[in-house]
Design a protein around this motif. Structure first.
Motif, PDB file in Angstrom:
ATOM      1  N   PHE A 166       0.832  -1.199   0.000  1.00 45.36           N
ATOM      2  CA  PHE A 166       0.000   0.000   0.000  1.00 45.36           C
ATOM      3  C   PHE A 166       0.873   1.258   0.000  1.00 45.36           C
ATOM      4  CE2 PHE A 166      -2.582   3.341   1.912  1.00 45.36           C
ATOM      5  CZ  PHE A 166      -3.792   3.199   1.258  1.00 45.36           C
ATOM      6  N   SER A 167       1.912   1.243   0.813  1.00 45.12           N
ATOM      7  CA  SER A 167       2.802   2.406   0.887  1.00 45.12           C
ATOM      8  C   SER A 167       3.478   2.645  -0.457  1.00 45.12           C
ATOM      9  CB  SER A 167       3.874   2.177   1.961  1.00 45.12           C
ATOM     10  OG  SER A 167       3.294   1.892   3.206  1.00 45.12           O
ATOM     11  N   ALA A 168       3.916   1.565  -1.085  1.00 42.96           N
ATOM     12  CA  ALA A 168       4.660   1.696  -2.340  1.00 42.96           C
ATOM     13  C   ALA A 168       3.792   2.257  -3.456  1.00 42.96           C
ATOM     14  CB  ALA A 168       5.223   0.333  -2.755  1.00 42.96           C
ATOM     15  N   VAL A 169       2.536   1.845  -3.516  1.00 41.65           N
ATOM     16  CA  VAL A 169       1.678   2.327  -4.613  1.00 41.65           C
ATOM     17  C   VAL A 169       1.167   3.734  -4.327  1.00 41.65           C
ATOM     18  CG1 VAL A 169      -0.494   1.971  -5.860  1.00 41.65           C
ATOM     19  CG2 VAL A 169       0.971   0.016  -5.331  1.00 41.65           C
ATOM     20  N   THR A 170       0.635   3.945  -3.133  1.00 38.24           N
ATOM     21  CA  THR A 170      -0.056   5.216  -2.861  1.00 38.24           C
ATOM     22  C   THR A 170       0.876   6.317  -2.355  1.00 38.24           C
ATOM     23  OG1 THR A 170      -0.559   4.686  -0.556  1.00 38.24           O
ATOM     24  CG2 THR A 170      -2.139   3.930  -2.222  1.00 38.24           C
ATOM     25  N   GLY A 171       2.040   5.923  -1.855  1.00 39.96           N
ATOM     26  CA  GLY A 171       2.914   6.921  -1.244  1.00 39.96           C
ATOM     27  C   GLY A 171       2.445   7.333   0.137  1.00 39.96           C
TER      28      GLY A 171
END
Lengths: 65, 715
Positions: free
Chosen positions: B576-581
């Motif tokens: 989630f962090s990697a895609v959405t920032g």
């Protein structure tokens, strides 16, 4: 000889799933195993014999639905 | 029938925005009544609180309907959304769509998480969500074409009736030589005549050169689509999807975590459940061995013939090959049967490809009906999909009717002459065909269990108390296919589920009964908090939950909380962090879900549900209703009674007395569980989120606070 999770394990005539799990110390946390293509559940561990040369996998069964 | 005709009625050109960090930040609204098409922006608050997928669906639907809205009112909508992670081809299980509407069965919100390419294609065509509102004056097809950047509403005439043929036609019609660029959502003729019509979501299988299907089955969303006179929704986009298509915030980070999870599945699935070969069919015999496979309308949990429906059979029947319902998924569990020849109905004698069956369908259309013939199950599976029917509701409703027939509560005058006994394969199939034709007793079964109970009591004088005990529905939704009598936690998993008894909120049977991970009420309540929250998160993001805990790390058993498979939860936070920032921890994922979950509970409240009284279960889900059931497991029940009432001579009691004792105990246990779960979730004893809870979660919108106040929830 059988393979359990890819590792070799000695086989003997009449070896049951229940006995195998006891030998591995995995009787408590293993509800299901797969012996070749057949899934075997805990209620049938004692009555299920493992054939020589079998591939056995211990199935965690955390999920399902 | 005339040749198929599609005439453009309305064309709406638009500019397709770039996807950034998993979002297009706009949604598409189609008003069928006027007709009109509009694009709405996604405000930052909507994205922050509702995340995407089911969260977006609920927020859009909340604004569209009123407390008085019924499923067939024009203002009711079908909302379909993907989610910020949906459409990632590198991470397994990342192609889900989530559909939601006001249900014809329950009268409140239903949501369904489904594979196929539509949700990701809708996003890549330019929209995070689609709302279909209003009632059309004619049959229509809605096409969202991301390549031409145009939404078109077509008037439709002469289209094929069934979902399989309709999807094949529309795929070819709009493919322009690239069928993989097209995904179709459709239903079938039975959706017009029943309350549990499903949606079929397609993807194109290039190896087999055909459209394949997954179903958004639960709650009658297909019935709503058919009532709106929408024959199909079509999304078209360039199917050359890569890891970059979602424009992730950190491509390398995404690549790394994707690789970790994908590789683990490739390595461990062959050592565990072999889902890439046999799907979920392994569950049949496993459930049977643990007395958890429902048979004969949930009377019993096992049957000597269950192996006929097990994975050993389907291992031979499934067509070998890659069966991922989204690109790149290494679980790839969506198997099918090639060249199946039905014995009945319009396809009688014609070879067809059948998508499925999965466990739920096998149990619902097989063991639950006392049918242990795999070919009958496959035929029923095929016709349910082609006619647009939810296999779970068909199975559970038919099983109820069969038991009523066997008990003499209804007779042949009710069934139109059908000898509706358990195991009657011909009768079960005939009911499905009747549902498609909208005639006969099939039409009554198609009303669902709740309405059948009322009808059987009113028209044929059946005992309403017995009907209430054996009619396997809660909140109006038919039970999915697990026995819960011996698992209090799973009774909560069904009874406390927001939409009704569907296992996608909490499947705790094995953790509770077999692993004994949650022996106390507090532990059960904790599980009934954490698991529904984490499972909700998958539907916010456009994901499948199977990669999380159906294939688990080899060292998982040595971790502090093996039931949660925390290694994977941490990977999901990373994903989630990697895609959405938006840098997120596992705890953050739970908080995201809590906000949406509580909002859905409040949505239920708004629609007249969502209180303790709506979280009840039919007694058969809790314990043995009849002497027959008790005596079939008398040793177990006698032992339990001896533990509950030490010193009492249980053996001297009649079976009916023992049943009554057991019932009083088990029903009291369920009430205690409700109390514990409500406390853990931050709800009042009536099951309503408190003001402190909605404030903590940031969903204390003025209309929410006013609604809570109207239900007596104040400072």
């Amino acid at each position: 000889m059988i393979r359990v999770g890819g590792k070799e394990h000695p086989w003997r005539e009449g070896l049951t799933v229940a006995e195998l799990l006891a030998e591995l110390g995995r009787a408590e946390d293993t509800p299901v195993v797969r012996v070749n293509d057949t899934f075997v559940s805990r209620p049938r561990f004692g009555a299920t014999r493992i054939p020589d040369g079998a591939e056995v996998f211990l199935i965690p069964m955390i999920a399902g639905g | 029938m005339s040749a198929p005709r599609l005439e453009p009625r309305l064309s709406f050109p638009y500019r397709r925005p770039a996807v950034e960090r998993g979002y297009t930040r706009q949604t598409l609204h189609v008003d069928l009544s006027r007709p009109a098409v509009a694009v709405k922006p996604v405000p930052p608050e909507m994205e922050r609180i509702f995340i995407g997928g089911k969260g977006f669906d609920l927020w859009l639907l909340w604004q569209a309907v009123t407390p008085q809205t019924r499923w067939d009112d024009p203002e009711n909508e079908i909302c379909i959304a993907c989610g910020p992670l949906g459409g990632t081809p590198s991470y397994p299980g990342s192609g889900k769509s989530i559909a939601a509407t006001i249900s014809p069965l329950t009268g409140t919100v239903i949501d369904s998480n489904v594979g196929g390419y539509f949700g990701p294609f809708l996003k890549f065509a330019g929209f995070d969500a689609l709302e279909v509102q209003g009632l059309s004056a004619e049959e229509v097809v809605i096409v969202v074409d991301g390549i031409e950047e145009q939404v078109t509403l077509y008037g439709a005439e002469g289209l094929p009736e069934d979902a399989y043929a309709l999807t094949a036609y529309l795929t070819e019609r709009f493919a322009k030589g690239r069928p993989r660029d097209v995904s179709v959502v459709s239903t079938g003729p039975a959706a017009r005549h029943t309350r549990f019509g499903c949606l079929n979501f397609s993807w194109y299988d290039p190896k087999r050169k055909r459209a394949r299907y997954k179903q958004a089955g639960r709650g009658g969303i297909g019935t709503v689509l058919a009532h709106k006179r929408v024959r199909a929704l079509v999304a078209r986009t360039d199917s050359s999807v890569t890891i970059d298509t979602n424009a992730p915030a950190d491509r390398e980070r995404l690549k790394q975590v994707s690789r970790l999870h994908s590789r683990e599945i490739v390595e461990l699935d062959p050592k565990q459940n072999e889902m890439s070969v046999i799907g979920t069919t392994h569950l049949v015999t496993i459930m049977n061995d643990h007395d958890l496979l429902p048979t004969h309308n949930f009377r019993f949990g096992s049957h000597r013939e269950a192996e006929n429906l097990g994975q050993a059979v389907f291992r031979r029947l499934f067509d070998p090959g890659f069966d991922g319902c989204w690109m790149g998924c290494t679980v790839a569990c969506s198997h099918g049967v090639r060249d199946f020849v039905p014995l009945t109905g319009p396809y009688r004698g014609t070879p067809v490809f059948v998508d499925g069956p999965e466990y739920e369908t096998i149990a619902g259309l097989g063991s639950l009906l006392g049918i242990f013939d795999p070919h009958t199950v496959i035929e029923m599976n095929f016709y349910c999909d082609a006619y647009g029917l939810d296999t779970i509701s068909v199975g559970t409703a038919t099983a109820f009717a069969m038991e009523c027939f066997e008990l003499g509560l209804i007779g042949r005058e009710a069934t139109g002459g059908l000898e509706l006994r358990f195991g009657n394969r011909a009768a079960a199939l005939e009911l499905i065909h009747q549902m498609a034709r909208g005639e006969g007793f099939g039409r009554i079964v198609g009303e669902g269990v709740r309405r059948m109970k009322a009808l059987f009591a009113e028209r044929w004088g059946a005992d309403p108390r017995l009907l209430a005990d054996i009619g396997m529905e809660a909140k109006g939704l038919e039970f999915s296919e697990y026995m819960t009598k011996e698992s209090l936690a799973q009774q909560g998993g069904y009874g406390l589920a927001l939409k009704g008894p569907q296992h996608d909120e909490a499947w705790l049977i094995f953790l509770d009964m077999v692993h004994n991970f949650m022996p106390t009420f507090e532990q059960k309540a904790e599980a009934l908090h954490w698991f529904p929250m984490f499972r909700t998160w998958f539907s916010l993001c456009g994901l499948c939950k199977l990669p999380w805990n159906d294939i688990v790390p080899e060292d998982n058993r040595d971790t502090p909380e093996p039931a949660k498979v925390m290694k994977h939860v941490r990977w999901y936070a990373e994903y989630f962090s990697a895609v959405t920032g938006r840098e997120s921890t596992p705890e953050d994922l739970i908080r995201m879900s809590e906000a949406v979950y509580n909002f859905q509970r409040i949505f239920n409240l708004r629609m007249g549900f969502g209180r303790r009284e709506h979280d009840t279960l039919p007694y058969r889900a809790v314990g043995p209703v009849t002497d027959l059931e008790y005596e079939s497991r008398a040793e177990r029940y006698d032992r339990q009674l001896a533990e509950i009432h030490p010193g009492r001579d249980i053996a001297s009691l009649a079976t009916a007395e023992k049943r009554a004792l057991l019932r009083a105990h088990r029903e009291a246990q369920y009430v205690r569980l409700q109390d514990a779960v409500y406390r853990r979730r931050g709800w009042t004893p009536e099951g309503i989120p408190t003001l402190a809870t909605v404030r903590r979660l940031g969903i204390d919108f003025p209309e929410v606070v006013a609604l809570l106040a109207a239900h007596g929830v104040r400072e």
